[in-house]
Design a protein around this motif. Structure first.
Motif, PDB file in Angstrom:
ATOM      1  N   ILE A 152      42.288  82.326  11.724  1.00 34.54           N
ATOM      2  CA  ILE A 152      40.980  82.303  11.128  1.00 34.54           C
ATOM      3  C   ILE A 152      40.223  81.037  11.596  1.00 34.54           C
ATOM      4  N   ARG A 153      40.948  80.009  11.479  1.00 34.05           N
ATOM      5  CA  ARG A 153      40.197  78.442  11.621  1.00 34.05           C
ATOM      6  C   ARG A 153      39.910  78.627  13.404  1.00 34.05           C
ATOM      7  N   ALA A 154      40.645  79.278  14.102  1.00 37.62           N
ATOM      8  CA  ALA A 154      40.189  79.688  15.576  1.00 37.62           C
ATOM      9  C   ALA A 154      38.974  80.270  15.813  1.00 37.62           C
ATOM     10  N   HIS A 155      38.595  81.150  14.756  1.00 37.97           N
ATOM     11  CA  HIS A 155      37.560  81.983  15.027  1.00 37.97           C
ATOM     12  C   HIS A 155      36.271  81.913  14.391  1.00 37.97           C
ATOM     13  N   ILE A 156      36.110  80.706  13.558  1.00 35.43           N
ATOM     14  CA  ILE A 156      35.089  80.294  12.551  1.00 35.43           C
ATOM     15  C   ILE A 156      34.473  78.930  13.047  1.00 35.43           C
ATOM     16  N   PRO A 157      33.368  78.872  12.423  1.00 34.21           N
ATOM     17  CA  PRO A 157      32.783  77.444  13.129  1.00 34.21           C
ATOM     18  C   PRO A 157      33.496  76.395  12.563  1.00 34.21           C
ATOM     19  N   GLU A 158      33.223  75.410  13.194  1.00 33.38           N
ATOM     20  CA  GLU A 158      33.966  74.272  12.853  1.00 33.38           C
ATOM     21  C   GLU A 158      33.636  73.564  11.276  1.00 33.38           C
ATOM     22  N   ASP A 159      32.207  73.695  11.097  1.00 32.36           N
ATOM     23  CA  ASP A 159      31.644  73.320   9.836  1.00 32.36           C
ATOM     24  C   ASP A 159      31.846  74.197   8.853  1.00 32.36           C
ATOM     25  N   MET A 160      32.746  75.470   8.740  1.00 29.10           N
ATOM     26  CA  MET A 160      33.001  76.367   7.695  1.00 29.10           C
ATOM     27  C   MET A 160      34.190  75.645   7.249  1.00 29.10           C
ATOM     28  N   GLU A 161      34.351  75.593   5.918  1.00 29.18           N
ATOM     29  CA  GLU A 161      35.447  75.079   5.328  1.00 29.18           C
ATOM     30  C   GLU A 161      36.553  76.162   4.815  1.00 29.18           C
ATOM     31  N   ILE A 162      37.811  75.917   4.884  1.00 30.36           N
ATOM     32  CA  ILE A 162      38.909  76.756   4.249  1.00 30.36           C
ATOM     33  C   ILE A 162      39.364  76.066   3.278  1.00 30.36           C
ATOM     34  N   GLU A 163      39.677  76.757   2.171  1.00 37.81           N
ATOM     35  CA  GLU A 163      40.352  76.295   1.071  1.00 37.81           C
ATOM     36  C   GLU A 163      41.497  77.395   0.815  1.00 37.81           C
ATOM     37  N   SER A 164      42.485  76.378   0.261  1.00 36.38           N
ATOM     38  CA  SER A 164      43.741  77.415   0.035  1.00 36.38           C
ATOM     39  C   SER A 164      44.545  76.931  -0.942  1.00 36.38           C
ATOM     40  N   PHE A 165      45.235  77.688  -1.780  1.00 34.98           N
ATOM     41  CA  PHE A 165      46.165  77.086  -2.938  1.00 34.98           C
ATOM     42  C   PHE A 165      47.392  76.800  -2.303  1.00 34.98           C
ATOM     43  N   MET A 166      47.823  75.349  -2.808  1.00 38.98           N
ATOM     44  CA  MET A 166      49.005  74.974  -2.265  1.00 38.98           C
ATOM     45  C   MET A 166      50.007  74.540  -3.403  1.00 38.98           C
ATOM     46  N   HIS A 167      49.589  74.766  -4.762  1.00 39.41           N
ATOM     47  CA  HIS A 167      50.577  74.480  -5.858  1.00 39.41           C
ATOM     48  C   HIS A 167      50.179  75.372  -7.173  1.00 39.41           C
ATOM     49  N   GLY A 168      51.003  75.989  -7.874  1.00 35.53           N
ATOM     50  CA  GLY A 168      50.945  76.720  -9.139  1.00 35.53           C
ATOM     51  C   GLY A 168      51.451  78.008  -9.232  1.00 35.53           C
ATOM     52  N   ALA A 169      50.873  78.610 -10.387  1.00 36.77           N
ATOM     53  CA  ALA A 169      51.462  80.066 -10.518  1.00 36.77           C
ATOM     54  C   ALA A 169      50.742  81.103  -9.587  1.00 36.77           C
ATOM     55  N   MET A 170      51.571  81.988  -9.102  1.00 41.31           N
ATOM     56  CA  MET A 170      51.349  83.185  -8.172  1.00 41.31           C
ATOM     57  C   MET A 170      50.744  84.316  -9.072  1.00 41.31           C
ATOM     58  N   CYS A 171      50.008  85.046  -8.612  1.00 36.16           N
ATOM     59  CA  CYS A 171      49.512  86.580  -9.268  1.00 36.16           C
ATOM     60  C   CYS A 171      50.335  87.596  -8.562  1.00 36.16           C
ATOM     61  N   ILE A 172      50.855  88.688  -9.230  1.00 39.37           N
ATOM     62  CA  ILE A 172      51.199  89.857  -8.484  1.00 39.37           C
ATOM     63  C   ILE A 172      50.493  90.549  -7.747  1.00 39.37           C
ATOM     64  N   SER A 173      49.261  90.537  -8.039  1.00 36.84           N
ATOM     65  CA  SER A 173      48.266  91.592  -7.631  1.00 36.84           C
ATOM     66  C   SER A 173      47.417  90.687  -6.416  1.00 36.84           C
ATOM     67  N   TYR A 174      46.687  91.547  -5.729  1.00 38.95           N
ATOM     68  CA  TYR A 174      46.111  91.288  -4.323  1.00 38.95           C
ATOM     69  C   TYR A 174      45.171  90.413  -4.631  1.00 38.95           C
ATOM     70  N   SER A 175      45.034  89.197  -4.211  1.00 41.86           N
ATOM     71  CA  SER A 175      44.210  88.105  -4.342  1.00 41.86           C
ATOM     72  C   SER A 175      43.751  87.943  -6.032  1.00 41.86           C
ATOM     73  N   GLY A 176      44.731  88.250  -6.863  1.00 39.60           N
ATOM     74  CA  GLY A 176      44.277  88.049  -8.320  1.00 39.60           C
ATOM     75  C   GLY A 176      43.632  89.289  -8.731  1.00 39.60           C
TER      76      GLY A 176
END
Length: 407
Positions: A152-176
């Motif tokens: 994804i990072r390789a295909h989007i503009p440099e100034d577009m930001e990516i945010e990702s969860f890295m800690h905490g509870a997970m949800c069983i369902s698709y993207s919550g």
């Protein structure tokens, strides 16, 4: 190398101040409407204004969540809500619903919009779609691997930001985006009222044998068939940075200040150590892991980041947290004699040993020397939740320090 933002949750003004004290670069909060954590304390507009002012004074950003999936009756109310937000000037609004997105673009065009994980953002085409509409950041779906995020990072503009969860509870369902809660209890997870049925224990009842329950075995270990371990990427910060992620997001707007303090402090030191010297990061790994296990937690997993989780990512025999430490409160104003104001959260007594979580990473042990109520009357213990006290320890803390004791 990208310097990632450390993004910390806050369910109340007190927790926001804790996140700021322990090293957050940004904090995300929910208002009293349009947030997916209806059971959190959440922020009145007055608290939100104070929280944003406090965070900005310390160089920290505040993002406000408005990430429900809106129904017709929500749209007009959302316009009014966004007009109020306009006055307090958050650094971004987090949205998942296209209808709410359009309302926000019209009412608050000057405030950046981040797209919530609830929008199912799992490919670079989706990122480019939101970019074309004016979004500045997109939160990845938790179903993505690091390899997919890197693509994804390789295909989007440099100034577009990516945010990702890295800690905490997970949800069983698709993207919550879960329907279990609505179906079983009438409380809609996508409107902020999730009852977390993924953590329940299930049995099977046969149609012609009403009232006769049979255990449901995913395997011989138990019946908690949807119950995921918690996500923890403290050992994989180099891979997260290498994937091109701009914001490392911690889950937990329902969590107390102790959880926020421990997680924020640990990830702050881990990120800074790695950026300073990868060898320093590796040398301190045992400390990071030991500290992160001192907050309320389930066993850990790396989620989908290294491929689809297997059976080891589930907890089969219980739905309880591990809690080795108890939150006592946050140090308030300090008086000339070294005593300080404390709104008590759990019981403690004179003579007990407690720990002060210093922002520099040290845990300072201290003995409770005295406890008095707000009328000056001495107490041997503090058994009443939320009592206003003045406490004196063998060590004088700083205002804002979190105090805990072993369970």
């Amino acid at each position: 190398m990208r310097k990632p933002e450390l993004l910390i949750p806050a369910g109340s003004l007190e927790v926001l101040k804790t996140a700021v004290y322990y090293g957050a670069d940004a904090v995300y909060v929910g208002g009293e409407a349009f947030s997916l954590r209806a059971k959190a304390k959440n922020f009145s507009m007055e608290d939100l204004e104070e929280g944003i002012r406090y965070a900005h004074a310390h160089g920290v950003k505040v993002y406000v969540t408005a990430n429900i999936l809106a129904h017709n009756e929500d749209l007009e109310k959302a316009a009014d809500y966004f007009r109020e937000l306009k006055q307090v000037k958050p650094d971004a609004v987090l949205i998942s619903d296209p209808g709410l997105f359009m309302v926000a673009r019209e009412v608050i065009p000057e405030i950046p919009i981040h797209i919530s994980t609830q929008a199912n953002n799992v490919n670079y085409g989706t990122f480019l779609f939101w970019k074309s509409l004016g979004a500045t950041r997109v939160v990845t779906g938790r179903e993505l691997s690091l390899a997919e995020i890197r693509e994804i990072r390789a295909h989007i503009p440099e100034d577009m930001e990516i945010e990702s969860f890295m800690h905490g509870a997970m949800c069983i369902s698709y993207s919550g985006r879960c329907l279990l809660s609505n179906y079983l209890t009438g409380r809609d997870a996508n409107q902020g009222a999730c009852t977390h049925p993924c953590r329940w224990k299930y049995t099977l009842m046969e149609e012609k044998r009403p009232g006769e329950f049979f255990p449901v075995y995913e395997n011989e270990r138990g019946t908690f068939i949807f119950n995921s371990k918690d996500l923890c990427m403290i050992e994989h910060i180099p891979d997260m940075i290498d994937a091109g992620i701009d914001s490392f997001k911690i889950e937990g707007r329902m969590k107390a200040a102790l959880y926020v303090a421990v997680v924020a402090r640990t990830y702050r030191h881990a990120i800074d150590d790695y950026l300073k010297d990868p060898e320093l990061y590796r040398a301190h790994m045992d400390w990071y892991k030991a500290e992160i296990e001192k907050c309320t937690m389930r066993p850990f997993t790396t989620g989908f980041f290294y491929g689809k989780p297997d059976t080891d990512a589930q907890i089969y025999d219980n739905n309880t947290y591990i809690q080795d430490y108890i939150y006592l409160g946050m140090c308030g104003d300090i008086r000339e004699d070294g005593s300080f104001f404390l709104e008590q959260k759990n019981k403690f007594s004179v003579g007990e040993k407690v720990e002060l979580l210093m922002a520099d990473g040290t845990n300072l042990e201290a003995e409770v020397l005295s406890i008095t109520d707000d009328q000056g009357n001495p107490q041997e213990s503090a058994p009443h939740a939320r009592q206003h006290l003045f406490v004196k320890l063998s060590e004088v803390p700083e205002t804002g320090v979190i105090i805990r004791k072993k369970a």
